[in-house]
Design a protein around this motif. Structure first.
Motif, PDB file in Angstrom:
ATOM      1  N   ALA A  60     -18.820  28.925   4.655  1.00 40.89           N
ATOM      2  CA  ALA A  60     -17.807  27.996   4.168  1.00 40.89           C
ATOM      3  C   ALA A  60     -16.690  27.819   5.189  1.00 40.89           C
ATOM      4  O   ALA A  60     -16.239  26.695   5.456  1.00 40.89           O
ATOM      5  N   VAL A  61     -16.247  28.907   5.790  1.00 37.71           N
ATOM      6  CA  VAL A  61     -15.204  28.839   6.820  1.00 37.71           C
ATOM      7  C   VAL A  61     -15.685  28.008   8.000  1.00 37.71           C
ATOM      8  O   VAL A  61     -14.962  27.145   8.506  1.00 37.71           O
ATOM      9  N   ALA A  62     -16.916  28.251   8.433  1.00 39.14           N
ATOM     10  CA  ALA A  62     -17.462  27.510   9.575  1.00 39.14           C
ATOM     11  C   ALA A  62     -17.572  26.019   9.259  1.00 39.14           C
ATOM     12  O   ALA A  62     -17.242  25.178  10.113  1.00 39.14           O
ATOM     13  N   ILE A  63     -18.001  25.680   8.059  1.00 37.94           N
ATOM     14  CA  ILE A  63     -18.098  24.263   7.669  1.00 37.94           C
ATOM     15  C   ILE A  63     -16.715  23.633   7.644  1.00 37.94           C
ATOM     16  O   ILE A  63     -16.518  22.527   8.159  1.00 37.94           O
ATOM     17  N   LYS A  64     -15.755  24.326   7.058  1.00 33.99           N
ATOM     18  CA  LYS A  64     -14.385  23.802   7.009  1.00 33.99           C
ATOM     19  C   LYS A  64     -13.811  23.641   8.417  1.00 33.99           C
ATOM     20  O   LYS A  64     -13.089  22.687   8.699  1.00 33.99           O
ATOM     21  N   ASN A  65     -14.148  24.564   9.309  1.00 32.31           N
ATOM     22  CA  ASN A  65     -13.701  24.467  10.694  1.00 32.31           C
ATOM     23  C   ASN A  65     -14.299  23.231  11.349  1.00 32.31           C
ATOM     24  O   ASN A  65     -13.623  22.492  12.073  1.00 32.31           O
ATOM     25  N   LYS A  80      -6.572  30.632   7.326  1.00 34.08           N
ATOM     26  CA  LYS A  80      -6.070  29.599   6.408  1.00 34.08           C
ATOM     27  C   LYS A  80      -6.744  29.683   5.041  1.00 34.08           C
ATOM     28  O   LYS A  80      -6.167  29.267   4.039  1.00 34.08           O
ATOM     29  N   LEU A  81      -7.969  30.191   4.997  1.00 34.49           N
ATOM     30  CA  LEU A  81      -8.695  30.274   3.735  1.00 34.49           C
ATOM     31  C   LEU A  81      -8.585  31.639   3.067  1.00 34.49           C
ATOM     32  O   LEU A  81      -8.597  31.728   1.837  1.00 34.49           O
ATOM     33  N   VAL A  82      -8.449  32.692   3.844  1.00 36.71           N
ATOM     34  CA  VAL A  82      -8.345  34.036   3.263  1.00 36.71           C
ATOM     35  C   VAL A  82      -6.940  34.291   2.717  1.00 36.71           C
ATOM     36  O   VAL A  82      -6.794  34.872   1.634  1.00 36.71           O
ATOM     37  N   THR A  83      -5.918  33.848   3.441  1.00 32.26           N
ATOM     38  CA  THR A  83      -4.543  34.096   3.001  1.00 32.26           C
ATOM     39  C   THR A  83      -4.295  33.628   1.572  1.00 32.26           C
ATOM     40  O   THR A  83      -3.762  34.392   0.764  1.00 32.26           O
ATOM     41  N   PRO A  84      -4.690  32.399   1.208  1.00 28.60           N
ATOM     42  CA  PRO A  84      -4.441  31.994  -0.185  1.00 28.60           C
ATOM     43  C   PRO A  84      -5.301  32.726  -1.215  1.00 28.60           C
ATOM     44  O   PRO A  84      -4.939  32.783  -2.387  1.00 28.60           O
ATOM     45  N   VAL A  85      -6.421  33.283  -0.792  1.00 29.10           N
ATOM     46  CA  VAL A  85      -7.229  34.083  -1.724  1.00 29.10           C
ATOM     47  C   VAL A  85      -6.480  35.361  -2.067  1.00 29.10           C
ATOM     48  O   VAL A  85      -6.432  35.779  -3.215  1.00 29.10           O
ATOM     49  N   LEU A  96      -7.016  22.049   4.715  1.00 28.51           N
ATOM     50  CA  LEU A  96      -8.468  21.946   4.913  1.00 28.51           C
ATOM     51  C   LEU A  96      -9.150  21.265   3.725  1.00 28.51           C
ATOM     52  O   LEU A  96     -10.369  21.281   3.599  1.00 28.51           O
ATOM     53  N   GLY A  97      -8.342  20.692   2.842  1.00 24.37           N
ATOM     54  CA  GLY A  97      -8.898  19.971   1.701  1.00 24.37           C
ATOM     55  C   GLY A  97      -9.304  20.848   0.535  1.00 24.37           C
ATOM     56  O   GLY A  97     -10.098  20.436  -0.311  1.00 24.37           O
ATOM     57  N   VAL A  98      -8.759  22.053   0.471  1.00 29.02           N
ATOM     58  CA  VAL A  98      -9.083  22.976  -0.622  1.00 29.02           C
ATOM     59  C   VAL A  98      -7.856  23.111  -1.524  1.00 29.02           C
ATOM     60  O   VAL A  98      -6.799  23.522  -1.065  1.00 29.02           O
ATOM     61  N   ALA A 141     -16.576  23.660   0.469  1.00 28.09           N
ATOM     62  CA  ALA A 141     -17.347  23.618   1.715  1.00 28.09           C
ATOM     63  C   ALA A 141     -18.741  23.026   1.486  1.00 28.09           C
ATOM     64  O   ALA A 141     -19.254  22.285   2.325  1.00 28.09           O
ATOM     65  N   ALA A 142     -19.334  23.319   0.331  1.00 27.99           N
ATOM     66  CA  ALA A 142     -20.661  22.779   0.016  1.00 27.99           C
ATOM     67  C   ALA A 142     -20.620  21.251  -0.041  1.00 27.99           C
ATOM     68  O   ALA A 142     -21.568  20.582   0.369  1.00 27.99           O
ATOM     69  N   LYS A 143     -19.505  20.706  -0.522  1.00 24.75           N
ATOM     70  CA  LYS A 143     -19.358  19.252  -0.572  1.00 24.75           C
ATOM     71  C   LYS A 143     -19.225  18.664   0.833  1.00 24.75           C
ATOM     72  O   LYS A 143     -19.590  17.518   1.064  1.00 24.75           O
ATOM     73  N   ASP A 144     -18.696  19.458   1.768  1.00 22.33           N
ATOM     74  CA  ASP A 144     -18.496  18.998   3.152  1.00 22.33           C
ATOM     75  C   ASP A 144     -19.743  19.184   4.011  1.00 22.33           C
ATOM     76  O   ASP A 144     -19.836  18.613   5.096  1.00 22.33           O
ATOM     77  N   ALA A 145     -20.660  20.007   3.547  1.00 20.08           N
ATOM     78  CA  ALA A 145     -21.831  20.350   4.371  1.00 20.08           C
ATOM     79  C   ALA A 145     -22.756  19.158   4.590  1.00 20.08           C
ATOM     80  O   ALA A 145     -22.820  18.250   3.828  1.00 20.08           O
TER      81      ALA A 145
END
Length: 145
Positions: A60-65, A80-85, A96-98, A141-145
């Motif tokens: 997911a991170v790689a796709i978002k990147n 950017k994705l782990v901090t908000p988790v 990143l659109g999340v 991320a699945a939607k972006d793949a």
């Protein structure tokens, strides 16, 4: 689907997963993906994610990147994705659109059967809320793949 159970995480299992990720995400080197998986395994260790969950998060991170308008490393995208988790700061993920606001968390928690109708994000445990956020990231991320 993510769970609270967690599982044994082995280096060999992660290495095999990195090889599979490399086949899918050819624009990233094995070294980049290895660093990413290691970073995620360390940063999310308190979530008790399984090997498959760590690898799914890395994907997911790689796709978002890859789809990000910003030029940044996998490590920066991961941050950017782990901090908000792990915290309540969702600014990086939003770029990143999340969307990780209470409404998104409540909707996904209902979908995951962690909340019943009429309950709110405040009814989730911290662990549940974190796992819901990870699932939102995976779905985005699945939607972006």
């Amino acid at each position: 689907m993510l769970s609270e159970a967690g599982a044994e995480v082995s280096v060999s299992g992660l290495k095999k997963g990195i090889t599979e990720l490399r086949k899918e995400l050819k624009i990233f080197s094995e070294e980049e993906l290895t660093k990413l998986v290691g970073q995620l395994a360390i940063l999310t260790k308190d979530l008790n994610l399984s090997e498959d969950q760590i690898l799914a998060f890395a994907k997911a991170v790689a796709i978002k990147n890859k789809v990000s308008v910003e030029e940044e490393s996998l490590s920066q995208t991961a941050q950017k994705l782990v901090t908000p988790v792990l915290t309540d700061q969702s600014k990086g993920a939003a770029s990143l659109g999340v969307t990780l606001g209470d409404a998104a968390i409540e909707a996904k928690a209902l979908d995951m059967n962690l909340l019943a109708a009429g309950e709110s994000a405040s009814d989730l445990s911290d662990q549940e809320k974190k796992l819901v956020k990870v699932q939102i990231i995976l779905d985005s991320a699945a939607k972006d793949a």
